[in-house]
Scaffold this motif. Structure first.
Motif, PDB file in Angstrom:
ATOM      1  N   PRO A   1      33.588 120.619 176.392  1.00  0.00           N
ATOM      2  CA  PRO A   1      34.813 119.836 176.601  1.00  0.00           C
ATOM      3  C   PRO A   1      34.482 118.544 177.346  1.00  0.00           C
ATOM      4  CG  PRO A   1      35.115 122.140 177.271  1.00  0.00           C
ATOM      5  CD  PRO A   1      33.650 121.954 177.014  1.00  0.00           C
ATOM      6  N   GLU A   2      35.255 117.506 177.107  1.00  0.00           N
ATOM      7  CA  GLU A   2      34.997 116.198 177.711  1.00  0.00           C
ATOM      8  C   GLU A   2      34.821 116.287 179.224  1.00  0.00           C
ATOM      9  OE1 GLU A   2      34.510 113.187 176.679  1.00  0.00           O
ATOM     10  OE2 GLU A   2      34.950 113.263 174.538  1.00  0.00           O
ATOM     11  N   GLU A   3      35.662 117.108 179.874  1.00  0.00           N
ATOM     12  CA  GLU A   3      35.626 117.169 181.333  1.00  0.00           C
ATOM     13  C   GLU A   3      34.362 117.847 181.866  1.00  0.00           C
ATOM     14  OE1 GLU A   3      38.127 120.654 179.796  1.00  0.00           O
ATOM     15  OE2 GLU A   3      37.895 118.497 179.384  1.00  0.00           O
ATOM     16  N   GLU A   4      33.640 118.567 181.003  1.00  0.00           N
ATOM     17  CA  GLU A   4      32.422 119.254 181.446  1.00  0.00           C
ATOM     18  C   GLU A   4      31.154 118.466 181.128  1.00  0.00           C
ATOM     19  OE1 GLU A   4      32.138 123.325 180.236  1.00  0.00           O
ATOM     20  OE2 GLU A   4      34.269 123.722 180.580  1.00  0.00           O
ATOM     21  N   ARG A   5      31.294 117.340 180.456  1.00  0.00           N
ATOM     22  CA  ARG A   5      30.121 116.538 180.114  1.00  0.00           C
ATOM     23  C   ARG A   5      29.698 115.716 181.322  1.00  0.00           C
ATOM     24  NH1 ARG A   5      31.734 114.448 173.969  1.00  0.00           N
ATOM     25  NH2 ARG A   5      32.370 116.520 173.210  1.00  0.00           N
ATOM     26  N   ASN A   6      28.448 115.897 181.702  1.00  0.00           N
ATOM     27  CA  ASN A   6      27.976 115.253 182.924  1.00  0.00           C
ATOM     28  C   ASN A   6      26.621 114.595 182.660  1.00  0.00           C
ATOM     29  OD1 ASN A   6      27.717 114.493 185.592  1.00  0.00           O
ATOM     30  ND2 ASN A   6      26.869 116.467 186.232  1.00  0.00           N
ATOM     31  N   GLY A   7      26.563 113.288 182.780  1.00  0.00           N
ATOM     32  CA  GLY A   7      25.305 112.584 182.569  1.00  0.00           C
ATOM     33  C   GLY A   7      24.970 112.435 181.098  1.00  0.00           C
ATOM     34  N   ALA A   8      23.698 112.119 180.844  1.00  0.00           N
ATOM     35  CA  ALA A   8      23.249 111.875 179.473  1.00  0.00           C
ATOM     36  C   ALA A   8      23.134 113.186 178.700  1.00  0.00           C
ATOM     37  CB  ALA A   8      21.905 111.164 179.489  1.00  0.00           C
ATOM     38  N   ASP A   9      23.345 113.097 177.409  1.00  0.00           N
ATOM     39  CA  ASP A   9      23.201 114.256 176.531  1.00  0.00           C
ATOM     40  C   ASP A   9      21.723 114.629 176.464  1.00  0.00           C
ATOM     41  OD1 ASP A   9      23.102 116.106 174.462  1.00  0.00           O
ATOM     42  OD2 ASP A   9      24.592 115.056 173.245  1.00  0.00           O
ATOM     43  N   PRO A  10      21.350 115.853 176.878  1.00  0.00           N
ATOM     44  CA  PRO A  10      19.925 116.226 176.871  1.00  0.00           C
ATOM     45  C   PRO A  10      19.301 116.189 175.484  1.00  0.00           C
ATOM     46  CG  PRO A  10      21.324 118.151 177.269  1.00  0.00           C
ATOM     47  CD  PRO A  10      22.204 116.949 177.378  1.00  0.00           C
ATOM     48  N   VAL A  11      20.112 116.341 174.447  1.00  0.00           N
ATOM     49  CA  VAL A  11      19.575 116.318 173.085  1.00  0.00           C
ATOM     50  C   VAL A  11      19.030 114.933 172.738  1.00  0.00           C
ATOM     51  CG1 VAL A  11      20.136 116.677 170.647  1.00  0.00           C
ATOM     52  CG2 VAL A  11      21.129 118.171 172.380  1.00  0.00           C
ATOM     53  N   LEU A  12      19.600 113.888 173.356  1.00  0.00           N
ATOM     54  CA  LEU A  12      19.200 112.522 173.030  1.00  0.00           C
ATOM     55  C   LEU A  12      18.017 112.025 173.853  1.00  0.00           C
ATOM     56  CD1 LEU A  12      22.706 110.838 172.692  1.00  0.00           C
ATOM     57  CD2 LEU A  12      21.218 111.671 170.875  1.00  0.00           C
ATOM     58  N   LYS A  13      17.687 112.742 174.918  1.00  0.00           N
ATOM     59  CA  LYS A  13      16.662 112.267 175.853  1.00  0.00           C
ATOM     60  C   LYS A  13      15.332 111.992 175.151  1.00  0.00           C
ATOM     61  CE  LYS A  13      13.932 113.902 179.807  1.00  0.00           C
ATOM     62  NZ  LYS A  13      12.698 114.159 179.039  1.00  0.00           N
ATOM     63  N   ASP A  14      14.845 112.947 174.377  1.00  0.00           N
ATOM     64  CA  ASP A  14      13.531 112.790 173.748  1.00  0.00           C
ATOM     65  C   ASP A  14      13.579 111.789 172.600  1.00  0.00           C
ATOM     66  OD1 ASP A  14      12.135 115.084 175.239  1.00  0.00           O
ATOM     67  OD2 ASP A  14      13.911 116.039 174.395  1.00  0.00           O
ATOM     68  N   GLY A  15      14.690 111.796 171.861  1.00  0.00           N
ATOM     69  CA  GLY A  15      14.830 110.842 170.772  1.00  0.00           C
ATOM     70  C   GLY A  15      14.918 109.407 171.247  1.00  0.00           C
ATOM     71  N   ASN A  16      15.380 109.206 172.485  1.00  0.00           N
ATOM     72  CA  ASN A  16      15.480 107.847 173.031  1.00  0.00           C
ATOM     73  C   ASN A  16      14.125 107.154 173.098  1.00  0.00           C
ATOM     74  OD1 ASN A  16      18.221 107.741 173.345  1.00  0.00           O
ATOM     75  ND2 ASN A  16      18.216 108.375 175.491  1.00  0.00           N
ATOM     76  N   LEU A  17      13.069 107.933 173.213  1.00  0.00           N
ATOM     77  CA  LEU A  17      11.731 107.344 173.204  1.00  0.00           C
ATOM     78  C   LEU A  17      11.517 106.545 171.923  1.00  0.00           C
ATOM     79  CD1 LEU A  17       8.877 107.250 174.587  1.00  0.00           C
ATOM     80  CD2 LEU A  17       8.283 109.200 173.121  1.00  0.00           C
ATOM     81  N   LEU A  18      12.089 107.031 170.828  1.00  0.00           N
ATOM     82  CA  LEU A  18      11.933 106.358 169.537  1.00  0.00           C
ATOM     83  C   LEU A  18      13.038 105.336 169.301  1.00  0.00           C
ATOM     84  CD1 LEU A  18      10.961 109.408 167.288  1.00  0.00           C
ATOM     85  CD2 LEU A  18       9.526 108.029 168.788  1.00  0.00           C
ATOM     86  N   THR A  19      14.292 105.764 169.479  1.00  0.00           N
ATOM     87  CA  THR A  19      15.415 104.882 169.147  1.00  0.00           C
ATOM     88  C   THR A  19      15.557 103.726 170.128  1.00  0.00           C
ATOM     89  OG1 THR A  19      16.942 106.301 170.404  1.00  0.00           O
ATOM     90  CG2 THR A  19      16.684 106.760 168.048  1.00  0.00           C
ATOM     91  N   ASN A  20      14.987 103.850 171.302  1.00  0.00           N
ATOM     92  CA  ASN A  20      15.090 102.787 172.300  1.00  0.00           C
ATOM     93  C   ASN A  20      13.724 102.130 172.534  1.00  0.00           C
ATOM     94  OD1 ASN A  20      15.865 101.101 174.378  1.00  0.00           O
ATOM     95  ND2 ASN A  20      16.114 102.718 175.888  1.00  0.00           N
ATOM     96  N   VAL A  21      12.816 102.849 173.193  1.00  0.00           N
ATOM     97  CA  VAL A  21      11.564 102.240 173.651  1.00  0.00           C
ATOM     98  C   VAL A  21      10.678 101.792 172.485  1.00  0.00           C
ATOM     99  CG1 VAL A  21       9.516 102.542 175.096  1.00  0.00           C
ATOM    100  CG2 VAL A  21      11.657 103.689 175.711  1.00  0.00           C
ATOM    101  N   PHE A  22      10.388 102.713 171.562  1.00  0.00           N
ATOM    102  CA  PHE A  22       9.454 102.364 170.488  1.00  0.00           C
ATOM    103  C   PHE A  22      10.053 101.323 169.545  1.00  0.00           C
ATOM    104  CE2 PHE A  22       6.401 104.060 167.022  1.00  0.00           C
ATOM    105  CZ  PHE A  22       5.399 103.204 167.451  1.00  0.00           C
TER     106      PHE A  22
END
Length: 655
Positions: free
Chosen positions: A469-490
């Protein structure tokens, strides 16, 4: 070939390999556990092997497990509910096609995703099943046993495995459900041992009637399996928790009885066959027997005295045949006819059937499969879930030795949990479907995340924020953390290099040697990655990539800032050459994990597939060019991403 440790040398890979992924039942779509717990890991390794030993030397197979009581029960319920109209073959085909579509969406690169009951693969599977039975029979390792099977007195029919539910009799088992002769954690037992059985058809306690079937004498294989485990422990990188799990089944037959149920221990022991007793637990006695017959005689004594008990893990006869109509036909032998193969044993040799079907489709000789499954310089890697260790690690390895087949190398993963709880299609907590996850994440994001979880070492929770639920979402989505290496940095590294090359060097790579320290760092990353891939430590591979790419980014940003500030064209040229070399190395290492993004990089670099080939892994980018001085990169337009965000992520980013 032996799968041996070589700690001071580069690992040695086989000349040919088969990779298999666990076979999903034909009564369901694929959920996140199928993809994240098995298929992504198997596919990553298969893709790596193709790059490492040659595409023509690797066969990656899996398929739909079409037969068995789960499929029959699913079909029956679907017909009753009016959600499906057709034959059971239609039902299985529908689910098979759905599974294949999901695998394609996750870029699982199977050479063949077959089905044990459909098409040419199904026909070959029937042939292989007959060959396996005849081979085991000729070796004298089979026996006919009359064992009790559950019978529903109201519906007047024998019940298949999934039509009986009770409690697992194995001491310490935490399974949610136990069926006729196995629980949902993979423990096997005889039907008479199931605690508090109930028919799913009538809800009544079923009766037991004797039915004769063929069994493999698995209980005679304890010395063989112990030697197999000892060899793996001493000479391989097999996962230790798998070896421990196998050894738990190699104990003699035990019975556990709580002390509160035993009024006179000596009197009870006098009624038992020869045994030992272990009294090292304040709550229970452990009775140890020499064989299953003695244990079962003691069980009858306890049942006659109305004393509750639990049995321990041990090897029991492994049933090969069954009585359900929907199954692989079983050969008629010694007066037993109208039988079918039990689904578990025939699913063990299904990958052989699929390998044969694939090779036949390529025009290969009928015995070509043996070069992949049985030659000394070949290896079969089987990626499985933790619950299947007893089948693949014990029953299969024993039967393979009996048949003269080479033992396979198992790569089991621990459980992948959902929100810190075990989810399953038949359990109280339902798993998210794999297709549904792609409404929120890209396949490459999911692949990176699943590999990073470290399932080789422990069970890990999958916690996608989109299911909170929206109210329980806290911080960044852990599923996106590793992919960010590609979609952002690389992505930023690649774009910066291309745009700088196009702006300041007319799109031509400067004729400058790669810095020695950059080559040294890349070589270390390559060798560490290779060892981790050999050890199937996929989470460590993501660490290697993270370090390599972030160091590359730091070097690019810092040095480019200095070059721009000083107007130093030579430094800028060196930075570009070093960075393009880093892109070349990272692309090769990422290729098994994020193939589409890597193919796009290769397209813009304008080089051939040698960039992925490990024969050239230490080559620079210019080594891969036919004419480096005149080599042209594909022009990169503004705002091009090589590794994409999901549409819903882009929309959220723009808000």
């Amino acid at each position: 070939m032996d799968y041996v440790k070589e700690p001071k040398m580069r690992p040695v890979f086989p000349k040919r390999a088969v990779v298999t992924g666990g076979m999903p039942y034909g009564n369901k779509e694929l959920h996140f556990g199928h993809i994240g717990g098995v298929f992504v890991h198997a596919d990553t390794f298969a893709r790596f092997l193709r790059d490492r030993i040659g595409e023509e030397n690797v066969i990656f197979v899996s398929g739909t497990d079409c037969y068995g009581s789960p499929i029959l029960e699913g079909f029956r319920k679907a017909k009753e509910a009016g959600t499906f109209d057709g034959t059971i073959e239609d039902y299985v085909r529908k689910n098979h096609e759905s599974q294949k579509d999901t695998l394609d969406k996750y870029e699982i690169s199977l050479n063949l995703f077959g089905a044990s009951a459909l098409g040419r693969a199904g026909e070959i599977h029937n042939e292989v099943s007959k060959e396996v039975f005849e081979g085991l029979y000729e070796k004298g390792t089979l026996e006919k046993l009359s064992s009790p099977q559950f019978y529903d007195p109201k519906f007047k029919c024998l019940l298949n495995g999934r039509q009986v539910i009770g409690k697992c009799p194995i001491q310490g088992c935490q399974s949610e459900k136990a069926y006729a002769d196995e629980c949902d954690l993979g423990h096997q037992y005889m039907p008479t041992e199931l605690i508090d059985p109930h028919s799913t058809l009538s809800g009544l306690t079923p009766e037991l009637v004797d039915v004769t079937n063929w069994y493999y004498k698995l209980e005679d294989c304890i010395p063989m399996i112990q030697a197999y485990v000892d060899d793996l422990r001493a000479n391989s990188n097999a996962r230790k928790f798998m070896l421990t799990t196998i050894e738990e089944f190699l104990k003699p037959p035990y019975i556990y009885v709580q002390k509160k149920f035993v009024e006179d221990l000596d009197a009870l022991r006098a009624k038992f066959p020869e045994h030992d007793v272990i009294d090292d637990n304040k709550n229970s006695y452990t009775f140890v027997f020499k064989n299953l017959d003695d244990r079962d005689a003691a069980r009858k004594v306890l049942e006659g005295l109305s004393i509750n008990y639990r049995t321990g893990k041990t090897l029991v006869p492994f049933r090969l045949s069954g009585n359900i109509e929907w199954g692989v036909p079983f050969p008629e032998k010694e007066g037993l006819k109208d039988l079918t193969f039990w689904v578990w044993p025939e699913s063990l040799w299904a990958p052989i059937s699929f390998t044969r079907a694939y090779l036949e489709s390529k025009g290969a000789d009928k015995d070509e499969w043996k070069k992949f499954w049985n030659d000394d310089d070949a290896m079969v890697y089987q990626f499985i879930g933790q619950d299947n260790i007893s089948f693949y690690g014990i029953a299969q390895q024993a039967m393979w030795e009996t048949l003269g087949l080479k033992k396979t190398f198992l790569v089991p993963n621990n459980h992948i949990l959902f929100m810190n709880k075990k989810a399953s299609s038949s359990g109280s907590i339902k798993p998210p479907m794999a297709k549904d996850l792609l409404e929120f994440y890209t396949a490459e994001q999911m692949r990176m995340h699943f590999l990073s979880l470290g399932l080789a070492n422990k069970s890990v929770s999958f916690d996608p924020q989109v299911y909170l639920p929206e109210e329980e979402r806290n911080g960044a989505d852990p599923v996106l953390k590793d992919g960010n290496l590609l979609t952002n940095v690389f992505n930023k590294i690649i774009r910066t290099c291309f745009y700088t090359l196009q702006k300041d060097f007319d799109g031509k790579l400067p004729n400058v040697a790669v810095s020695e320290d950059v080559i040294a760092e890349a070589k270390d990353a390559i060798l560490t990655y290779e060892q981790n891939m050999y050890d199937h430590q996929f989470h460590k591979i993501t660490y290697v990539l993270d370090t390599l790419i972030r160091n590359m980014n730091k070097r690019l940003v810092n040095n480019m800032r200095v070059a721009d500030a000083e107007g130093n064209t030579e430094l800028k040229a060196q930075v570009l050459v070093d960075s393009f070399y880093g892109i070349r190395v990272a692309t090769a290492l990422l290729h098994p994990i994020a193939p589409s993004g890597c193919e796009k990089i290769r397209e813009y670099l304008n080089v051939d597939k040698r960039i992925y080939n490990w024969e050239y892994i230490f080559s620079t980018l210019t080594d891969l060019m036919d004419d480096p001085s005149n080599h042209e990169f594909k022009f990169l337009e503004p705002r091009v991403d090589f590794f994409k965000l999901h549409e819903c992520q882009l929309a959220a980013k723009e808000q």
